[in-house]
Design a protein around this motif. Structure first.
Motif, PDB file in Angstrom:
ATOM      1  N   LEU A  46     -14.307  42.203  54.866  1.00  0.00           N
ATOM      2  CA  LEU A  46     -12.923  42.407  54.420  1.00  0.00           C
ATOM      3  C   LEU A  46     -12.353  41.122  53.820  1.00  0.00           C
ATOM      4  N   TYR A  68      -2.927  50.925  50.204  1.00  0.00           N
ATOM      5  CA  TYR A  68      -4.342  51.110  50.577  1.00  0.00           C
ATOM      6  C   TYR A  68      -4.833  49.923  51.391  1.00  0.00           C
ATOM      7  N   GLN A  69      -4.509  48.701  50.911  1.00  0.00           N
ATOM      8  CA  GLN A  69      -4.978  47.499  51.598  1.00  0.00           C
ATOM      9  C   GLN A  69      -4.381  47.381  53.002  1.00  0.00           C
ATOM     10  N   GLU A 104      -6.033  49.872  55.336  1.00  0.00           N
ATOM     11  CA  GLU A 104      -7.376  49.413  55.668  1.00  0.00           C
ATOM     12  C   GLU A 104      -7.346  48.312  56.724  1.00  0.00           C
ATOM     13  N   LYS A 158     -13.635  40.780  50.422  1.00  0.00           N
ATOM     14  CA  LYS A 158     -13.011  41.797  49.572  1.00  0.00           C
ATOM     15  C   LYS A 158     -11.603  41.362  49.149  1.00  0.00           C
ATOM     16  N   HIS A 159     -10.888  40.741  50.077  1.00  0.00           N
ATOM     17  CA  HIS A 159      -9.513  40.305  49.795  1.00  0.00           C
ATOM     18  C   HIS A 159      -9.459  38.878  49.278  1.00  0.00           C
ATOM     19  N   HIS A 198      -3.146  39.801  56.019  1.00  0.00           N
ATOM     20  CA  HIS A 198      -2.716  41.141  56.403  1.00  0.00           C
ATOM     21  C   HIS A 198      -1.189  41.189  56.570  1.00  0.00           C
TER      22      HIS A 198
END
Length: 557
Positions: free
Chosen positions: A312, A193-194, A197, A315-316, A327
């Motif tokens: 983001l 999912y990550q 995204e 969030k991470h 990423h």
């Protein structure tokens, strides 16, 4: 073969030096005199574990040296060459020194080595068969070891052990990956999912910094343009007095003054240069003003991308500048999980292949064992008859089963079977044989194995326990016959066995000044007669006993 043994301050021995010869040598003595002291010292000298108890009370250290003739022992010579320990192709000297604190030092031909190296070399020099060997004979793993030693199929054992190790290694890898796989499934879903995204956002490395710079410029574009134009007018393009005009005026004035005083020429030159710099800066500033633009649409795009990047990153739980690196890292983590899944899928096939290879090695090993078992069974049966077990029968049962749990020793289950009386069925050795019978069977096996393994020196430490009468004479003949091809050293309490020897030592214990000393004396012809007579009759030695002793010795001459 063993040619010399020197012992200093070991156990109850103060000083002892003995010379050894080929053939069969018997060691006898009174009970408790320490008949096995030489064997214990040899064991220590050949790498057995040392402790402080080995040192004679009151002494600083025990020192044991054993000299071997290796002129006909190519394996021992090869070992010495490979470890650069050779000193003489004819002889090899082993030495062990044990301090009273239990620490020891080991030497081969005067060169310091490890106890493990002593033990490894010792396997090529002698083999000790202890008085408890018949107890080990009841254990299946020892029975298998004896059979393998007789068969001599070392390469088959190594192949089986190696294939088992490979099979075991793959199984361990599979168990670890399966445990890891179970833990990774939830993580895999999250990472997928990550990654999806962040793939969609597709922030490139260093892009966030570039966005920040461009966003900052566009958000202040009006202020930058107005300020630049204002300074351009002040420098060069203004209707009133400009900085450039003032500089030119000053440069002309100073130049005129320099015509009068040359020392002002440098200042005039600097003012002229300043005029040139201002003009250049004004041109650059004009270019900047002409190219500057207000782009609300681009600013909005940058504002949105910058905001998404910050969201983001939060969030991470990373800094916005680290989002691109994060990423890439989680993509790598996801790929690693996928690789583990692929490896897990491959392992089933590899384990099956490894098991098949292992089973093939086991089948070859089992076939060799069965052939050796048949031959060994016949030899042991014949030897039992020699040892006063006329009706004895012996067999080695091997059960090979592919469904058995794999081990490095193969898939065979072994059982020594015996029948000692007519009409009695073959049963497991542990259920049938008495103590005396077990001793005789054990001795027969040890002698047969020793002949096959061809160790140059064989030591039997009271292996004739539980044997007497005619059987003892048969044991003596068996050991003497073995001594014709191999050096045999036998610790015994039986006159029939001792009289079979070519050479004999007598071990005596003395007490002087509240200290105990053990001596080991080489017996001459008369000394042997006296000692055999003592073994026959104890302290009540008569002319008849001496005659019997002479007769026993003469029977083997």
């Amino acid at each position: 073969m063993l040619s010399g043994l020197t012992i200093s301050n070991f156990a109850i021995v103060s000083e002892l030096e003995t010379q050894w010869h080929a053939g069969m040598t018997a060691i006898t003595g009174e009970t408790g005199a320490g008949k096995s002291i030489a064997i214990d010292a040899l064991s220590l000298c050949l790498g057995e574990r040392a402790d402080a108890a080995a040192v004679r009370p009151g002494a600083k250290q025990a020192d044991i040296s054993a000299r071997f003739d290796i002129s006909r022992l190519p394996k021992a010579q090869q070992f010495l060459q490979e470890h650069m320990l050779e000193a003489d192709e004819q002889e090899c000297l082993l030495r062990r020194v044990v301090a009273k604190n239990g620490r020891s030092k080991s030497y081969i031909n005067g060169i310091s080595v490890t106890a493990a190296q002593l033990k490894e070399l010792g396997q090529h020099l002698l083999s000790i068969h202890g008085q408890h060997a018949h107890q080990l004979l009841l254990k299946n793993d020892h029975q298998l070891q004896l059979l393998d030693g007789y068969a001599g199929h070392k390469s088959l054992l190594e192949n089986t052990a190696q294939s088992f190790s490979q099979y075991q290694k793959l199984q361990l890898e599979q168990r670890e990956l399966e445990a890891k796989h179970a833990q990774q499934q939830a993580q895999k879903q999250l990472l997928e999912y990550q990654v999806a995204e962040l793939d969609e956002f597709a922030l490139e490395d260093g892009e966030y910094e570039q966005i920040e710079v461009e966003h900052n410029r566009l958000s202040h574009a009006q202020h930058l343009l107005e300020g630049s134009q204002q300074q351009l007018y002040a420098l060069y393009e203004g209707d009133e007095q400009t900085i450039n005009g003032a500089l030119q005026h000053s440069a002309i004035a100073i130049s005129e003054l320099a015509a009068i005083d040359p020392s002002l020429e440098g200042i005039a030159a600097m003012l002229n240069d300043a005029c040139v710099q201002v003009e250049e800066a004004s041109r650059e500033l004009r270019g900047y003003c002409d190219s500057a633009e207000l782009d609300p649409e681009r600013l909005a795009q940058l504002d949105e991308r910058l905001g998404t990047a910050i969201t983001l990153a939060r969030k991470h739980m990373v800094e916005p500048k680290a989002l691109a690196a994060h990423h890439q890292q989680i993509k790598t983590d996801l790929e690693a999980i996928c690789v583990d899944d692929e490896r897990l899928a491959q392992l089933d096939a590899e384990i099956t292949e490894a098991l098949n290879e292992y089973q093939q090695c086991c089948e070859q090993l089992s076939a060799s064992r069965k052939a050796a078992a048949q031959e060994l069974s016949e030899l042991i049966g014949a030897s039992m008859h020699e040892l006063s077990m006329e009706n004895g029968r012996f067999a080695i049962a091997l059960d090979f089963d592919l469904a058995r749990t794999p081990s490095r020793l193969g898939l065979d289950r072994i059982e020594f079977l015996v029948s000692t009386n007519p009409g009695q069925p073959m049963q497991a050795l542990s259920k049938v044989a008495s103590g005396g019978e077990l001793s005789r069977i054990s001795l027969a096996i040890q002698v047969i194995i020793a002949q096959r393994v061809t160790t140059p020196t064989l030591i039997f430490d009271e292996v004739d326990v539980g044997i007497s009468g005619p059987t003892a004479a048969a044991v003596g003949k068996l050991l003497r016959r073995l001594g014709q091809s191999t050096q045999v050293i036998c610790v015994t309490h039986l006159p029939q066995v001792a009289s079979s020897a070519m050479n004999q030592f007598f071990v005596a214990k003395q007490v002087a000044n509240d200290e105990t000393f053990t001596q080991m004396l080489s017996l001459n012809k008369q000394g042997r007669v006296d000692e055999i007579a003592r073994l026959l009759a104890g302290d009540n030695i008569s002319k008849t006993t001496l005659a019997n002793a002479k007769e026993l010795i003469a029977a083997h001459a």
